[in-house]
Motif scaffolding. Structure first.
Motif, PDB file in Angstrom:
ATOM      1  N   GLY A 162       1.396  -5.919  39.897  1.00 42.36           N
ATOM      2  CA  GLY A 162       0.924  -4.919  40.848  1.00 42.36           C
ATOM      3  C   GLY A 162      -0.473  -4.440  40.529  1.00 42.36           C
ATOM      4  O   GLY A 162      -0.675  -3.301  40.114  1.00 42.36           O
ATOM      5  N   THR A 163      -1.474  -5.317  40.723  1.00 41.77           N
ATOM      6  CA  THR A 163      -2.850  -4.924  40.431  1.00 41.77           C
ATOM      7  C   THR A 163      -3.275  -3.757  41.325  1.00 41.77           C
ATOM      8  O   THR A 163      -2.752  -3.563  42.421  1.00 41.77           O
ATOM      9  N   THR A 164      -4.248  -2.994  40.845  1.00 40.11           N
ATOM     10  CA  THR A 164      -4.670  -1.799  41.558  1.00 40.11           C
ATOM     11  C   THR A 164      -5.255  -2.124  42.925  1.00 40.11           C
ATOM     12  O   THR A 164      -4.949  -1.455  43.919  1.00 40.11           O
ATOM     13  N   SER A 165      -6.067  -3.136  42.996  1.00 42.97           N
ATOM     14  CA  SER A 165      -6.756  -3.420  44.255  1.00 42.97           C
ATOM     15  C   SER A 165      -5.836  -3.963  45.331  1.00 42.97           C
ATOM     16  O   SER A 165      -5.966  -3.594  46.505  1.00 42.97           O
TER      17      SER A 165
ATOM     18  N   LEU B 250     -18.988  -8.104  57.572  1.00 44.59           N
ATOM     19  CA  LEU B 250     -17.725  -7.361  57.576  1.00 44.59           C
ATOM     20  C   LEU B 250     -17.695  -6.310  56.468  1.00 44.59           C
ATOM     21  O   LEU B 250     -17.160  -5.216  56.650  1.00 44.59           O
ATOM     22  N   ASN B 251     -18.277  -6.629  55.338  1.00 43.89           N
ATOM     23  CA  ASN B 251     -18.317  -5.660  54.238  1.00 43.89           C
ATOM     24  C   ASN B 251     -19.115  -4.416  54.629  1.00 43.89           C
ATOM     25  O   ASN B 251     -18.749  -3.283  54.269  1.00 43.89           O
ATOM     26  N   LEU B 252     -20.183  -4.608  55.375  1.00 41.70           N
ATOM     27  CA  LEU B 252     -20.966  -3.458  55.839  1.00 41.70           C
ATOM     28  C   LEU B 252     -20.165  -2.611  56.822  1.00 41.70           C
ATOM     29  O   LEU B 252     -20.200  -1.376  56.776  1.00 41.70           O
ATOM     30  N   LEU B 253     -19.446  -3.277  57.717  1.00 37.31           N
ATOM     31  CA  LEU B 253     -18.607  -2.535  58.669  1.00 37.31           C
ATOM     32  C   LEU B 253     -17.546  -1.731  57.935  1.00 37.31           C
ATOM     33  O   LEU B 253     -17.276  -0.562  58.262  1.00 37.31           O
TER      34      LEU B 253
ATOM     35  N   MET C   9     -12.971  -3.479  46.277  1.00 40.18           N
ATOM     36  CA  MET C   9     -13.675  -4.743  46.464  1.00 40.18           C
ATOM     37  C   MET C   9     -12.856  -5.830  45.778  1.00 40.18           C
ATOM     38  O   MET C   9     -12.615  -5.768  44.568  1.00 40.18           O
ATOM     39  N   LEU C  10     -12.393  -6.796  46.550  1.00 32.10           N
ATOM     40  CA  LEU C  10     -11.617  -7.903  46.013  1.00 32.10           C
ATOM     41  C   LEU C  10     -12.566  -9.032  45.614  1.00 32.10           C
ATOM     42  O   LEU C  10     -13.147  -9.706  46.464  1.00 32.10           O
ATOM     43  N   HIS C  11     -12.713  -9.223  44.308  1.00 38.69           N
ATOM     44  CA  HIS C  11     -13.577 -10.282  43.787  1.00 38.69           C
ATOM     45  C   HIS C  11     -12.747 -11.538  43.548  1.00 38.69           C
ATOM     46  O   HIS C  11     -11.676 -11.482  42.941  1.00 38.69           O
TER      47      HIS C  11
ATOM     48  N   GLU D 142     -13.905 -17.303  45.678  1.00 40.71           N
ATOM     49  CA  GLU D 142     -14.388 -17.660  47.015  1.00 40.71           C
ATOM     50  C   GLU D 142     -15.385 -16.642  47.578  1.00 40.71           C
ATOM     51  O   GLU D 142     -16.374 -17.026  48.207  1.00 40.71           O
ATOM     52  N   SER D 143     -15.131 -15.356  47.361  1.00 35.95           N
ATOM     53  CA  SER D 143     -15.981 -14.347  47.995  1.00 35.95           C
ATOM     54  C   SER D 143     -15.667 -12.967  47.422  1.00 35.95           C
ATOM     55  O   SER D 143     -14.754 -12.811  46.600  1.00 35.95           O
ATOM     56  N   ASP D 144     -16.429 -11.992  47.883  1.00 35.92           N
ATOM     57  CA  ASP D 144     -16.170 -10.595  47.569  1.00 35.92           C
ATOM     58  C   ASP D 144     -15.878  -9.881  48.887  1.00 35.92           C
ATOM     59  O   ASP D 144     -16.700  -9.892  49.806  1.00 35.92           O
ATOM     60  N   ILE D 145     -14.704  -9.260  48.971  1.00 36.34           N
ATOM     61  CA  ILE D 145     -14.261  -8.659  50.224  1.00 36.34           C
ATOM     62  C   ILE D 145     -14.047  -7.163  50.031  1.00 36.34           C
ATOM     63  O   ILE D 145     -13.267  -6.739  49.182  1.00 36.34           O
ATOM     64  N   ARG D 146     -14.749  -6.370  50.835  1.00 34.51           N
ATOM     65  CA  ARG D 146     -14.556  -4.916  50.825  1.00 34.51           C
ATOM     66  C   ARG D 146     -13.408  -4.580  51.784  1.00 34.51           C
ATOM     67  O   ARG D 146     -13.398  -5.035  52.929  1.00 34.51           O
ATOM     68  N   CYS D 147     -12.471  -3.804  51.315  1.00 30.82           N
ATOM     69  CA  CYS D 147     -11.319  -3.495  52.150  1.00 30.82           C
ATOM     70  C   CYS D 147     -10.763  -2.110  51.836  1.00 30.82           C
ATOM     71  O   CYS D 147     -11.253  -1.407  50.949  1.00 30.82           O
ATOM     72  N   LEU D 148      -9.749  -1.747  52.575  1.00 25.01           N
ATOM     73  CA  LEU D 148      -9.166  -0.414  52.503  1.00 25.01           C
ATOM     74  C   LEU D 148      -7.730  -0.532  51.996  1.00 25.01           C
ATOM     75  O   LEU D 148      -6.955  -1.348  52.489  1.00 25.01           O
TER      76      LEU D 148
END
Length: 515
Positions: free
Chosen positions: A258-261, A444-447, A467-469, A472-478
């Protein structure tokens, strides 16, 4: 304050607590204050003459409560839940009434023995192997203040275990050692700085902090979105082999349930098999948030309980998150208690007792960094007895069920997507407008940064972004973290309405003007 004055003040305080909880839903979730608000309201020095408790309690209402973020609010969905219940409060009050430092059994025998009982109750409820029971007299459990302390304690024990193995294998004969340790100084000096700790890019910051405090290296192994951000054995093996080729020594690995992100569950069996080749390595499983869900038999396979029981040297979960028990109450289990006692047993003459010398009792000071400790087990005892294991499981299932229903609402939205598979009561989403042309992650990260800023400016909801690192990529999410003891479906619906409305406004502006 005499007994009768305390009785009157106690009644008034309990009334104030009851009034607070009766009105909590009408309060903002987040404190509506600015930095320095309280400092500017309080005098620079303590009063020379004592003040009445009535005056002090009134100031709590007028000065303190406005600056409280209400973690028990039904719409608090930030971080992870930090449940507090009336049962837990009563237990904490009674623990304070018999306050003692609890470092030896003889300090207050009930403090030590109740802790032994409740950690074993919890271990059985979670399905942990009998080796983790204190009654096994091999391993056992201890209640600490946080998962961070548990990880640091386990890391220190792992360091001593690794150095001891290295000294025995290397045939070190130097007599000098650190007081309380049988590890020769030459081994300690030559090997300590070669020790490396491992986790993933999704491991909680407690790992890096533990390494920093020990003055050692922390290797964050990259994870893949294709693996749902969970640590696999192969990249860990690659990282360890690279380090070993350079003369480094793997000594501590943190796997997470159960990782925090995103609530990812690392592949513990794969990690454990990698570590079989390295006798200096110790596996700590951090299940701070998700671990209590092992109480639900239908969740044990997904949370890899069998793998924990087979491979983990230590395991930690927090009753003070999702487990109905007020902070602080972090349960740390060890497969072999000698790993703790060999690291932390430093006993001057004034701490000796006939019971401790005989080995018939546990002195928990020898299982932890600090000497003194709080009587934390009492509040957990109150919770487990009042709720029972059935009530405890019902609470967990309710949070999971609410999150599942929320997932359905998100899937119906045209401007949001679910980023990772729902994990228990945690849902990770992001704003992703429907578009005839591809919208890349950078945009999308800016949005989503804008959405997070709008939501954080409100006080009627509280969520956290991440931020999911990955490779493949870095994804900003809620993150939407459910599990509050007072959260209802109406709370969930109303918070989602806020998120969706604010998100749709941002999308509308983006379509008209661009980011």
């Amino acid at each position: 304050m005499d007994i009768e004055q305390f009785r009157q003040a106690g009644y008034a305080t309990v009334d104030a607590i009851c009034d607070y909880y009766a009105s909590i839903d009408s309060r903002p979730v987040k404190a509506e204050v600015q930095p320095g608000f309280l400092i500017e309201s309080l005098p620079p020095s303590a009063p020379a003459r004592g003040e009445s408790m009535q005056h002090i309690l009134a100031d709590f209402q007028s000065l303190i409560l406005p600056g409280i973020t209400h973690w028990q609010h039904g719409k608090f969905f930030a971080y992870f839940p930090a449940n507090s219940t009336f049962e837990s409060m009563l237990g904490d009050l009674l623990a304070t009434s018999v306050s003692n430092p609890g470092f030896n059994w003889v300090c207050s025998p009930a403090c030590t023995e109740l802790e032994q009982c409740v950690v074993d109750w919890t271990a059985r409820m979670l399905g942990l192997d009998d080796v983790f029971l204190t009654s096994s007299k091999r391993g056992g459990g201890i209640i600490m203040n946080s998962a961070s302390e548990s990880a640091l304690t386990a890391a220190m024990a792992a360091r001593e275990r690794s150095l001891r193995w290295l000294s025995q294998e290397g045939g070190s004969s130097e007599a000098g050692s650190v007081p309380g340790s049988d590890i020769p100084l030459d081994c300690r000096q030559q090997s300590s700085q070669k020790l490396v700790m491992y986790g993933s890019t999704q491991t909680h910051s407690l790992g890096a902090k533990a390494a920093k405090l020990l003055g050692l290296q922390f290797r964050a192994v990259a994870v893949s979105a294709a693996d749902d951000y969970a640590l696999r054995g192969a990249p860990l093996r690659d990282a360890i082999e690279t380090d070993v080729a350079q003369g480094m020594i793997p000594f501590f690995v943190i796997a997470t349930i159960g990782t925090t992100s995103s609530g990812a569950v690392d592949h513990i069996a794969e990690i454990g098999e990698v570590l079989r080749a390295y006798p200096t390595a110790f596996l700590h499983v951090d299940a701070a948030w998700a671990g209590v869900a092992l109480a639900l038999p239908d969740q044990r396979k997904n949370l890899r309980l069998d793998q924990v029981n087979q491979y983990a040297n230590s395991f930690c979960t927090n009753a003070h998150k999702w487990g109905l028990t007020a902070f602080d109450c972090s349960l740390c289990y060890i497969r072999d208690r000698r790993d703790f006692t060999d690291a932390f047993d430093v006993t001057p003459h004034f701490l000796r007792s006939k019971e401790g010398d005989s080995g018939t009792v546990i002195d928990y000071r020898n299982w932890q960094i600090a000497l003194g400790r709080r009587f934390r087990s009492l509040k957990l005892w109150f919770v487990l007895r009042s709720y029972g294991t059935d009530g405890f499981k019902k609470h967990l299932s309710n949070g999971i069920e609410l999150c599942g229903r929320l997932e359905g609402l998100v899937r119906e939205s045209s401007n949001f997507e679910i980023v990772t598979p729902r994990s228990l009561a945690l849902l990770v989403i992001r704003l992703k407008p429907q578009s005839e042309v591809p919208v890349f992650d950078e945009e999308l990260n800016l949005l989503n940064q804008r959405l997070s800023g709008v939501l954080n400016a409100r006080s009627d909801v509280f969520l956290t972004e991440t931020m999911l690192h990955s490779t493949e990529s870095d994804i900003r999410c809620l993150r939407i973290a459910l599990g509050g003891a007072r959260t209802t479906w109406r709370d969930v619906e109303e918070v989602w309405e806020v998120i969706e409305t604010e998100g749709n406004r941002i999308v509308e502006t983006w379509r008209e003007d661009g980011v």
